[in-house]
Write an enzyme that holds these catalytic residues in place. Structure first.
Site, PDB file in Angstrom:
ATOM      1  N   GLU A 246       0.870  -1.185   0.000  1.00 14.14           N
ATOM      2  CA  GLU A 246       0.000   0.000   0.000  1.00 14.14           C
ATOM      3  C   GLU A 246       0.902   1.228   0.000  1.00 14.14           C
ATOM      4  OE1 GLU A 246      -2.159   3.053   0.129  1.00 14.14           O
ATOM      5  OE2 GLU A 246      -1.370   2.792   2.166  1.00 14.14           O
ATOM      6  N   HIS A 247       0.727   2.072  -0.987  1.00 14.11           N
ATOM      7  CA  HIS A 247       1.746   3.037  -1.393  1.00 14.11           C
ATOM      8  C   HIS A 247       1.810   4.303  -0.540  1.00 14.11           C
ATOM      9  CE1 HIS A 247       4.536   4.939  -4.070  1.00 14.11           C
ATOM     10  NE2 HIS A 247       4.322   4.114  -5.074  1.00 14.11           N
TER      11      HIS A 247
END
Length: 263
Positions: A246-247
């Site tokens: 998850e960036h």
């Protein structure tokens, strides 16, 4: 005074207020080189090895032992390295938030859509042994067998406003809330997956990419995830493995360096 005037704005506008699902739209899937394991026991041995290596990397970060990145002779800001473990995106209506738990002492293992809290530090503060991790993974795999729970984790793959609405309902129940908070506070998630059948006319790289980006959907491994977690190690049958990321808390460099360390 802010150390970086851009950081909060970028987090808010590029990620927290972005409403499309995290999978496909913003969360990368990293396919690791195919491993040589074939059996479930070998799959779990590999998973234990990856968990142990990830924890060792966390200890290096905590000890300030990661070599600073440089731009020429200028050292770059390394603060994002401290944001990848124990971090989770929290859904909200119109805007999400990020929760940081860098002092967490457990991980969560996802297996057949069930979630298990697994302590990974000793009372003295050291990492538990790889052998101990493997023993716990074997207990989890043996307990579940072929029994699958409802694919609750697929909710984290929804449009963010839809997930935020479901999240409110989920968190209204005390038992659900305790379970979700345990996932959110974990250092990372380890997903022990089922086999994803290879599509006709494709190869294992395509299968691995599907697995690491979206899990193959709710009927496959898409529910055996918590896509809001910054780090999810995925270990599937037949040597397919990698990481779902998850960036929002960090750019790719801390994850890339961690990947090199794991492999």
């Amino acid at each position: 005074q802010k150390d970086n005037w851009l950081a909060d704005w970028w987090l808010r506008c590029a990620y927290m207020e972005y409403r499309d699902p995290v999978i496909v739209y913003s969360s990368p899937g990293l396919v690791f080189p195919r491993a040589s394991y074939k059996t479930l026991d070998e799959q779990l041995q590999y998973a234990a090895k990856m968990v142990s290596a990830a924890l060792a990397y966390k200890m290096l970060i905590d000890g300030g032992k990661i070599k600073p990145e440089m731009m020429g002779k200028v050292p770059l800001d390394m603060s994002q390295y401290e944001k990848i473990f124990g971090t989770c995106r929290i859904p909200g209506k119109e805007r999400d938030s990020v929760q940081y738990n860098p002092r967490s002492r457990h991980i969560v293992v996802a297996c057949n859509n069930h979630y298990y809290r697994l302590p990974v530090f000793t009372a003295a503060g050291g990492i538990v042994s790889e052998r101990q991790i493997l023993a716990e993974l074997k207990k989890i795999a043996a307990k579940e067998g072929n029994s699958r729970a409802a694919p609750l984790g697929i909710l984290t793959a929804n449009h963010r406003d839809s997930w935020a609405q479901a999240y409110e309902t989920l968190m209204a129940d005390a038992t659900n809330r305790a379970s979700v908070e345990s996932i959110q506070q974990a250092l990372f998630v380890l997903s022990i997956d089922r086999e994803l059948p290879q599509k006709q006319g494709t190869d294992h790289i395509v299968t691995a990419s599907d697995l690491l980006i979206h899990g193959g959907g709710s009927a496959a491994n898409g529910g055996n995830r918590w896509y809001d977690k910054t780090i999810q190690l995925v270990v599937a049958p037949n040597g397919i493995n990698g990481l779902t990321y998850e960036h929002s808390p960090a750019e790719g460099q801390p994850i890339a360096v961690m990947t090199d360390f794991l492999l």
